[in-house]
Design a protein around this motif. Structure first.
Motif, PDB file in Angstrom:
ATOM      1  N   SER A 166      34.649  40.102 -31.454  1.00 47.25           N
ATOM      2  CA  SER A 166      34.167  39.147 -32.062  1.00 47.25           C
ATOM      3  C   SER A 166      32.661  38.990 -32.797  1.00 47.25           C
ATOM      4  O   SER A 166      32.359  38.545 -31.835  1.00 47.25           O
ATOM      5  CB  SER A 166      34.141  38.025 -31.241  1.00 47.25           C
ATOM      6  N   VAL A 167      32.576  38.553 -33.546  1.00 47.84           N
ATOM      7  CA  VAL A 167      31.710  39.384 -35.092  1.00 47.84           C
ATOM      8  C   VAL A 167      31.071  37.985 -35.443  1.00 47.84           C
ATOM      9  O   VAL A 167      32.359  37.047 -35.874  1.00 47.84           O
ATOM     10  CB  VAL A 167      30.896  40.220 -35.499  1.00 47.84           C
ATOM     11  N   ASN A 168      30.066  37.371 -36.014  1.00 49.53           N
ATOM     12  CA  ASN A 168      29.784  36.553 -37.165  1.00 49.53           C
ATOM     13  C   ASN A 168      30.191  37.699 -38.878  1.00 49.53           C
ATOM     14  O   ASN A 168      28.823  37.722 -39.025  1.00 49.53           O
ATOM     15  CB  ASN A 168      28.405  35.854 -36.657  1.00 49.53           C
ATOM     16  N   ALA A 169      30.640  37.900 -38.882  1.00 52.30           N
ATOM     17  CA  ALA A 169      31.176  38.432 -40.193  1.00 52.30           C
ATOM     18  C   ALA A 169      32.319  38.204 -40.963  1.00 52.30           C
ATOM     19  O   ALA A 169      32.827  38.706 -41.871  1.00 52.30           O
ATOM     20  CB  ALA A 169      31.617  40.130 -39.583  1.00 52.30           C
ATOM     21  N   PRO A 209      33.483  42.649 -25.250  1.00 52.08           N
ATOM     22  CA  PRO A 209      32.961  41.183 -25.337  1.00 52.08           C
ATOM     23  C   PRO A 209      31.708  41.134 -25.903  1.00 52.08           C
ATOM     24  O   PRO A 209      30.693  42.668 -26.324  1.00 52.08           O
ATOM     25  CB  PRO A 209      31.776  41.259 -23.933  1.00 52.08           C
ATOM     26  N   ASN A 210      31.354  40.548 -26.812  1.00 52.39           N
ATOM     27  CA  ASN A 210      30.356  40.785 -27.664  1.00 52.39           C
ATOM     28  C   ASN A 210      29.108  39.184 -27.292  1.00 52.39           C
ATOM     29  O   ASN A 210      29.053  37.992 -27.380  1.00 52.39           O
ATOM     30  CB  ASN A 210      30.038  39.999 -29.237  1.00 52.39           C
ATOM     31  N   THR A 211      27.463  39.608 -26.604  1.00 56.87           N
ATOM     32  CA  THR A 211      26.859  38.387 -26.173  1.00 56.87           C
ATOM     33  C   THR A 211      25.556  38.592 -27.360  1.00 56.87           C
ATOM     34  O   THR A 211      25.200  37.388 -26.674  1.00 56.87           O
ATOM     35  CB  THR A 211      26.191  39.189 -25.308  1.00 56.87           C
ATOM     36  N   THR A 212      26.021  38.897 -28.635  1.00 57.30           N
ATOM     37  CA  THR A 212      25.103  38.568 -29.307  1.00 57.30           C
ATOM     38  C   THR A 212      25.554  37.422 -30.765  1.00 57.30           C
ATOM     39  O   THR A 212      24.999  37.166 -31.819  1.00 57.30           O
ATOM     40  CB  THR A 212      24.286  39.530 -30.637  1.00 57.30           C
ATOM     41  N   LEU A 247      27.410  33.621 -19.337  1.00 59.78           N
ATOM     42  CA  LEU A 247      28.246  34.983 -18.897  1.00 59.78           C
ATOM     43  C   LEU A 247      28.190  35.110 -17.334  1.00 59.78           C
ATOM     44  O   LEU A 247      26.837  36.560 -17.604  1.00 59.78           O
ATOM     45  CB  LEU A 247      28.959  35.470 -19.267  1.00 59.78           C
ATOM     46  N   PRO A 248      28.673  35.232 -16.211  1.00 55.07           N
ATOM     47  CA  PRO A 248      27.901  36.448 -15.049  1.00 55.07           C
ATOM     48  C   PRO A 248      28.651  37.818 -15.315  1.00 55.07           C
ATOM     49  O   PRO A 248      29.136  38.373 -16.124  1.00 55.07           O
ATOM     50  CB  PRO A 248      28.661  36.556 -13.890  1.00 55.07           C
ATOM     51  N   ALA A 287      24.310  35.091 -21.959  1.00 55.13           N
ATOM     52  CA  ALA A 287      23.422  34.193 -21.459  1.00 55.13           C
ATOM     53  C   ALA A 287      22.790  33.184 -23.346  1.00 55.13           C
ATOM     54  O   ALA A 287      22.125  34.603 -23.838  1.00 55.13           O
ATOM     55  CB  ALA A 287      22.516  33.623 -21.211  1.00 55.13           C
ATOM     56  N   ILE A 288      23.666  31.948 -23.420  1.00 48.10           N
ATOM     57  CA  ILE A 288      23.510  31.917 -24.991  1.00 48.10           C
ATOM     58  C   ILE A 288      22.731  30.602 -25.144  1.00 48.10           C
ATOM     59  O   ILE A 288      23.502  29.781 -24.746  1.00 48.10           O
ATOM     60  CB  ILE A 288      24.537  32.658 -25.978  1.00 48.10           C
TER      61      ILE A 288
END
Length: 333
Positions: free
Chosen positions: A183-186, A127-130, A65-66, A75-76
């Motif tokens: 957004s999260v992994n929760a 955004p959440n980039t993690t 993502l720029p 980047a992931i």
């Protein structure tokens, strides 16, 4: 191998003056997704009555993502494994038993990483980039029956999701009153259900078919109490009666139905596409007449929602159309 690049723009126009201004786009313009996978599948007849199938897949997902006015570049790059194993037992000439177990994942995509701005339910997404991949393990067990006139299928299944990506509040509020979410992994979800189907050849020209589905789901976000899972469909099914006159003429009538669904998650309640009190049940009746010409042309006349009922499929943003008639022509070569 798969490659995709996203172009995204957003412009707001004042209808009275015609003036326009450029806003932050829904997705970062120029975002890229690259996916590559190596996979294999094995089918093995273990004995006269036992058949085994297995599959394995290694996948790599690279999302870039720029930077934007509200988020830094990100980047992931992730590599994940998925697979399944299935077994079919021919109990008798007419009965089969089936069992399957699978594990899988869903890597974060551009929507998860970079959905920006206003969202349904008075939310504003940042955004959440993690983010990491969602993971699921699934199992199903079923039986099949086959005879000259009757076919029966029954499957029960269970899925367990871990590290589900879900939208949670950050505690902040935008100047115009929207809740800021991310957004999260929760989340963790358990989904169980049953699918049943039957087909009966009444005579050489007439066939009856029926399907019934039921799904139950529950989810839990870290730090919160368990609640119904998002957008779980209610009990639903259909009944179809088909008449075929040696392929020249075919007539089909159906009844489709769904029970009401009032087991809603907190997100469902806030979703503008879902009534906060739940989605009412509904019944829809329709019919189709088909005529085949010279093995190439097919003319069809369809009447749908013949009772002119107003209804909505649970989770949809639109009510179904009222009573409607469709004419179709198909040519095969």
């Amino acid at each position: 191998f798969y490659h995709d690049e996203v172009g995204s723009r957003r412009i707001e126009q004042d209808l009275a003056s015609g003036a326009t201004q450029t806003l932050t786009s829904r997705f970062p313009d120029g975002s890229r997704v690259r996916q590559a996978a190596l996979y294999g599948n094995l089918q093995q007849q273990l004995s006269a009555r036992n058949n085994l199938s297995a599959g394995l897949r290694v996948s790599n997902d690279d999302v870039t993502l720029p930077s934007t006015a509200v988020s830094a570049a990100a980047a992931i790059d992730s590599t994940d494994l998925s697979g399944d194993i299935g077994w079919i037992f021919q109990a008798t000439d007419r009965w089969q038993l089936l069992a399957n177990v699978g594990l899988g994942f869903r890597a974060p995509n551009v929507f998860d990483l970079g959905t920006l701005g206003n969202r349904p339910g008075n939310r504003f997404n940042v955004p959440n980039t993690t983010l990491d991949s969602e993971r699921v393990i699934q199992a199903d067990l079923g039986a099949r029956y086959r005879s000259d006139r009757l076919r029966l299928d029954l499957m029960v299944y269970s899925l367990r999701y871990e590290d589900r990506i879900t939208s949670v509040g950050t505690g902040d509020v935008t100047p115009d009153g929207r809740d800021v979410v991310q957004s999260v992994n929760a989340a963790e979800s358990s989904i169980r259900g049953v699918e049943a189907g039957a087909s009966y050849q009444i005579n050489a020209s007439l066939t009856a078919r029926a399907v019934l589905n039921y799904t139950w789901g529950e989810q839990e976000v870290v730090g919160s109490a368990a609640e119904p899972a998002d957008r779980i469909p209610p009990l639903n099914g259909n009944l179809v009666l088909s008449w075929d006159a040696d392929g020249a003429y075919a007539l089909e009538g159906w009844v489709r139905f769904a029970n009401g669904q009032d087991r809603l998650s907190a997100r469902d309640v806030r979703d503008t596409r879902i009534d906060p009190q739940g989605t009412p049940g509904w019944v829809s009746v329709g019919a189709r007449l088909q005529r085949e010409f010279e093995d190439r042309w097919l003319l069809s006349l369809t009447l749908d929602n013949a009772l002119d009922r107003r209804y909505r499929t649970h989770g949809s943003g639109l009510d179904a159309p009222g009573r409607n008639v469709m004419v179709g022509v198909r040519y095969n070569w």
